[in-house]
Design a protein around this motif. Sequence first.
Motif, PDB file in Angstrom:
ATOM      1  N   CYS A   1       0.866  -1.188   0.000  1.00  0.00           N
ATOM      2  CA  CYS A   1       0.000   0.000   0.000  1.00  0.00           C
ATOM      3  C   CYS A   1       0.894   1.227   0.000  1.00  0.00           C
ATOM      4  O   CYS A   1       1.695   1.406   0.916  1.00  0.00           O
ATOM      5  CB  CYS A   1      -0.883   0.047   1.243  1.00  0.00           C
ATOM      6  SG  CYS A   1      -2.297  -1.041   1.195  1.00  0.00           S
ATOM      7  N   ALA A   2       0.738   2.073  -1.006  1.00  0.00           N
ATOM      8  CA  ALA A   2       1.524   3.303  -1.094  1.00  0.00           C
ATOM      9  C   ALA A   2       1.019   4.333  -0.090  1.00  0.00           C
ATOM     10  O   ALA A   2      -0.072   4.199   0.470  1.00  0.00           O
ATOM     11  CB  ALA A   2       1.446   3.858  -2.516  1.00  0.00           C
ATOM     12  N   SER A   3       1.796   5.390   0.121  1.00  0.00           N
ATOM     13  CA  SER A   3       1.435   6.410   1.106  1.00  0.00           C
ATOM     14  C   SER A   3       0.150   7.157   0.741  1.00  0.00           C
ATOM     15  O   SER A   3      -0.516   7.701   1.605  1.00  0.00           O
ATOM     16  CB  SER A   3       2.583   7.402   1.292  1.00  0.00           C
ATOM     17  OG  SER A   3       2.854   8.059   0.065  1.00  0.00           O
ATOM     18  N   ASN A   4      -0.219   7.180  -0.546  1.00  0.00           N
ATOM     19  CA  ASN A   4      -1.453   7.849  -0.960  1.00  0.00           C
ATOM     20  C   ASN A   4      -2.603   6.865  -1.171  1.00  0.00           C
ATOM     21  O   ASN A   4      -3.668   7.249  -1.644  1.00  0.00           O
ATOM     22  CB  ASN A   4      -1.219   8.652  -2.246  1.00  0.00           C
ATOM     23  CG  ASN A   4      -0.827   7.754  -3.413  1.00  0.00           C
ATOM     24  OD1 ASN A   4      -0.371   6.631  -3.219  1.00  0.00           O
ATOM     25  ND2 ASN A   4      -0.998   8.257  -4.615  1.00  0.00           N
ATOM     26  N   ALA A   5      -2.415   5.603  -0.812  1.00  0.00           N
ATOM     27  CA  ALA A   5      -3.425   4.564  -1.041  1.00  0.00           C
ATOM     28  C   ALA A   5      -4.493   4.591   0.049  1.00  0.00           C
ATOM     29  O   ALA A   5      -4.253   5.035   1.170  1.00  0.00           O
ATOM     30  CB  ALA A   5      -2.758   3.189  -1.083  1.00  0.00           C
ATOM     31  N   LEU A   6      -5.680   4.082  -0.307  1.00  0.00           N
ATOM     32  CA  LEU A   6      -6.786   3.963   0.624  1.00  0.00           C
ATOM     33  C   LEU A   6      -7.325   2.540   0.570  1.00  0.00           C
ATOM     34  O   LEU A   6      -7.604   2.023  -0.503  1.00  0.00           O
ATOM     35  CB  LEU A   6      -7.912   4.943   0.271  1.00  0.00           C
ATOM     36  CG  LEU A   6      -9.207   4.803   1.071  1.00  0.00           C
ATOM     37  CD1 LEU A   6      -8.980   5.164   2.543  1.00  0.00           C
ATOM     38  CD2 LEU A   6     -10.306   5.655   0.469  1.00  0.00           C
ATOM     39  N   LEU A   7      -7.438   1.925   1.729  1.00  0.00           N
ATOM     40  CA  LEU A   7      -8.140   0.648   1.852  1.00  0.00           C
ATOM     41  C   LEU A   7      -9.429   0.946   2.587  1.00  0.00           C
ATOM     42  O   LEU A   7      -9.408   1.478   3.695  1.00  0.00           O
ATOM     43  CB  LEU A   7      -7.305  -0.372   2.638  1.00  0.00           C
ATOM     44  CG  LEU A   7      -8.013  -1.712   2.917  1.00  0.00           C
ATOM     45  CD1 LEU A   7      -8.324  -2.454   1.619  1.00  0.00           C
ATOM     46  CD2 LEU A   7      -7.177  -2.576   3.844  1.00  0.00           C
ATOM     47  N   ASN A   8     -10.568   0.644   1.954  1.00  0.00           N
ATOM     48  CA  ASN A   8     -11.870   0.869   2.574  1.00  0.00           C
ATOM     49  C   ASN A   8     -12.508  -0.485   2.838  1.00  0.00           C
ATOM     50  O   ASN A   8     -12.640  -1.308   1.933  1.00  0.00           O
ATOM     51  CB  ASN A   8     -12.782   1.711   1.673  1.00  0.00           C
ATOM     52  CG  ASN A   8     -14.090   2.008   2.363  1.00  0.00           C
ATOM     53  OD1 ASN A   8     -14.126   2.623   3.410  1.00  0.00           O
ATOM     54  ND2 ASN A   8     -15.176   1.541   1.781  1.00  0.00           N
TER      55      ASN A   8
END
Length: 190
Positions: free
Chosen positions: A24-31
């Motif tokens: 997961c990159a620093s700008n990624a979102l896991l919802n």
Amino acid sequence: MSFNNYGTVDIRSGILQADGNFFCASNALLNCSLGGTNAGTGYGRLQKSGTLTLDGALSVDLLPGFTPEVNDTFAVVTAGTRNGTFSNFTYPANRVSLQLSNTPSSVLITTTEAFPVPRPVLLTPEIVGSNALLTWTATSNVTYQLEQNGELGAASWTAIPGDVTTSSNTASKLDPLTPSNRVYRVHVLP
């Protein structure tokens, strides 16, 4: 195959099994959505048998009709080994308080407080064309059912088709005008 998240991964239910490397990159979102207490059927989970590297943000939403109990715990991420953590965590704070914790192989969300949904209050109806517009106070991400009856003291109520899930502090529904009087009520669906 490796899977790198540079955008958004939305797991409303089910289990996303990540084979190969997962990052997961620093700008990624896991919802992840919570709708019950069983992984896969009640809530979404990201699962990796090997090493999982986390960064970015974790967002949790509640599916309509579900409010977790205090001390309910959800393993939204499981891995053989977890590296890194989510730098940001958001959830519907008007409905619950959630605590995020990390173990060497998982990310856990625990309910620390659950707020009851306040009883809806019908506001003054309006006439819009050939319809009655019924509006009531609401809580975001809660599903409501509007019912009608021809008499105030009658025991049987009829649901007006189409439940309403709102994203604000009011909700509304149109009902066609009829030649007879109608009494309305609103209730929260479980």
